[in-house]
Design a protein around this motif. Structure first.
Motif, short mmCIF file in Angstrom:
data_model
loop_
_atom_site.label_atom_id
_atom_site.label_comp_id
_atom_site.label_asym_id
_atom_site.label_seq_id
_atom_site.Cartn_x
_atom_site.Cartn_y
_atom_site.Cartn_z
N LEU A 67 1.04 -1.32 0.04
CA LEU A 67 0.22 0.16 -0.02
C LEU A 67 0.89 1.16 -0.17
N SER A 68 2.12 1.09 0.17
CA SER A 68 2.95 2.45 0.02
C SER A 68 3.01 3.00 -1.35
N ALA A 69 2.31 4.13 -1.20
CA ALA A 69 2.26 4.93 -2.56
C ALA A 69 3.64 5.73 -3.06
N GLU A 70 4.17 5.81 -1.81
CA GLU A 70 5.61 6.43 -2.18
C GLU A 70 6.69 5.40 -3.14
N ALA A 71 6.49 4.19 -2.48
CA ALA A 71 7.35 3.24 -3.01
C ALA A 71 6.89 2.70 -4.46
N ALA A 72 5.53 2.47 -4.58
CA ALA A 72 5.18 2.34 -6.04
C ALA A 72 5.55 3.52 -7.12
N GLY A 73 5.43 4.63 -6.40
CA GLY A 73 5.45 5.70 -7.35
C GLY A 73 6.94 6.16 -7.51
N ARG A 74 7.85 5.94 -6.88
CA ARG A 74 9.32 6.05 -6.96
C ARG A 74 9.63 4.84 -7.82
N LEU A 75 9.48 3.57 -7.66
CA LEU A 75 9.68 2.51 -8.47
C LEU A 75 9.36 2.42 -9.99
N SER A 77 2.81 15.37 -8.87
CA SER A 77 3.96 14.48 -9.50
C SER A 77 3.75 12.90 -9.85
N ALA A 78 2.83 12.37 -9.13
CA ALA A 78 2.39 11.08 -9.32
C ALA A 78 1.56 10.91 -10.60
N TRP A 79 0.74 11.94 -10.44
CA TRP A 79 -0.21 11.88 -11.70
C TRP A 79 0.45 12.17 -12.91
N PHE A 80 1.51 13.20 -12.96
CA PHE A 80 2.36 13.59 -14.11
C PHE A 80 3.07 12.24 -14.52
N ASP A 81 3.70 11.40 -13.55
CA ASP A 81 4.43 10.38 -14.12
C ASP A 81 3.62 9.33 -14.69
N LEU A 82 2.31 9.00 -14.19
CA LEU A 82 1.29 7.98 -14.63
C LEU A 82 0.98 8.57 -16.05
N ALA A 83 0.99 9.91 -16.34
CA ALA A 83 0.61 10.48 -17.44
C ALA A 83 1.60 10.16 -18.51
N LEU A 84 2.88 10.16 -18.10
CA LEU A 84 4.05 10.08 -18.91
C LEU A 84 4.04 8.57 -19.57
N VAL A 85 3.95 7.68 -18.62
CA VAL A 85 3.75 6.23 -18.87
C VAL A 85 2.50 5.72 -19.85
N ARG A 86 1.33 6.32 -19.30
CA ARG A 86 0.35 6.16 -20.53
C ARG A 86 0.67 6.59 -21.98
N GLN A 87 0.97 7.91 -21.78
CA GLN A 87 1.51 8.41 -23.15
C GLN A 87 2.46 7.61 -24.08
N ASP A 88 3.54 6.87 -23.17
CA ASP A 88 4.40 6.15 -23.85
C ASP A 88 4.03 4.88 -24.35
N LEU A 89 2.90 4.38 -23.67
CA LEU A 89 2.26 3.18 -23.98
C LEU A 89 1.01 3.65 -25.19
N HIS A 90 1.02 4.67 -25.55
CA HIS A 90 0.04 5.22 -26.73
C HIS A 90 -1.47 5.14 -26.15
N ARG A 95 -0.84 2.50 -8.78
CA ARG A 95 -1.12 2.20 -7.41
C ARG A 95 -0.84 3.56 -6.63
N ALA A 96 0.05 4.23 -7.46
CA ALA A 96 0.79 5.34 -6.51
C ALA A 96 -0.26 6.53 -6.58
N VAL A 97 -1.24 6.59 -7.40
CA VAL A 97 -2.19 7.58 -7.49
C VAL A 97 -3.38 7.48 -6.69
N ASN A 98 -3.44 6.42 -5.98
CA ASN A 98 -4.65 5.94 -5.25
C ASN A 98 -4.59 6.84 -4.03
#
Length: 270
Positions: A139-147, A175-188, A166-169
């Motif tokens: 449940l650690s959002a920090e760890a999920a976000g950093r990893l 910053s967590a939402w931004f990183d998730l957006a980058l990954v989604r963008q990379d996955l089209h 998991r990090a945006v729960n």
């Protein structure tokens, strides 16, 4: 049994601190230390009070005094590790954290170790340490976000995505939402990326980079009008985004052609 008077004073110190009366707590602690300078619990308490006020060097003196008397106290070793990390004394921090883990294995120690390795720039060990935290505390959002961020940087967006989801729960930072957006963008997943960028902008409306990226994601979905609105917001926040916006508008599949830069600047509000 300890000294009842000292125990009562320590309870008052903790009560005052927890109630926000930090200076009063500190004065009481100093008074008690004046009578019992080598008491490990009092020195531990003073170290915690000073750490909360950002007085790192003084806090380290007191935590070392505490450990000199009672070296097998896991929470004191953990605090010593945090203080050493705050002073950027990473080797000492890791030493204290290793001792804390040996005395009382705990997810909090794993988190501090991961943070320390991260700040020390030991990327490979930090990545493994964050992985251990996610296993110990799913449940650690920090760890999920950093990893997740580190795996994305290593070119593994598919592995990063579930971690960042998991990090945006809960109450996640922008910053967590931004990183998730980058990954989604990379996955089209441009629709999903746009939704995540919007969440990041709700939290931090002045993030020009997120606004530009939102525009790019919207443009990829074919919604050029909404993309232009995002680009205008980015340009208003930071005029230096113009070059990125111009390139995105002319190179994307759903882009447009512009006769000159001034026409585009006019459309962006410049």
């Amino acid at each position: 049994m300890g000294d009842p008077k000292l125990q009562d004073q320590m309870r008052r110190i903790v009560t005052d601190f927890n109630a926000g009366r930090h200076e009063q707590a500190r004065l009481l602690c100093e008074e008690a230390l004046g009578r019992t300078a080598d008491d490990p619990a009092l020195n531990h308490l003073m170290a915690a009070l000073l750490f909360a006020k950002g007085e790192i060097s003084g806090a380290r003196i007191h935590i070392h005094a505490s450990l000199a008397v009672r070296t097998d106290n896991a929470s004191a070793q953990l605090l010593a590790g945090r203080l050493a990390r705050a002073a950027r004394d990473f080797d000492e921090a890791l030493s204290h954290l290793s001792r804390a883990a040996a005395l009382a294995p705990d997810a909090a120690v794993l988190v501090e170790r991961a943070r320390t390795l991260d700040e020390a720039g030991d990327r490979m060990r930090a990545l493994e340490a964050w992985r251990q935290v996610t296993l110990a505390d799913p449940l650690s959002a920090e760890a999920a976000g950093r990893l997740g961020r580190m795996l994305f940087e290593d070119g593994m967006p598919a592995d990063a995505a579930p971690l960042l989801e998991r990090a945006v729960n809960g109450d996640a930072p922008a910053s967590a939402w931004f990183d998730l957006a980058l990954v989604r963008q990379d996955l089209h997943d441009h629709v999903g990326a746009a939704a995540a960028y919007r969440k990041a902008l709700e939290i931090r409306p002045d993030d020009a980079e997120a606004a530009v990226n939102l525009g790019v994601a919207l443009q990829e979905t074919g919604d050029v009008d909404a993309a232009m609105k995002a680009y205008r917001s980015a340009y208003e926040q930071r005029a230096t985004t113009f070059g990125i916006i111009a390139m995105a508008l002319t190179s994307a599949p759903h882009g447009k052609l512009w006769i000159d830069r001034e026409t585009l600047k006019g459309l962006l509000g410049g």
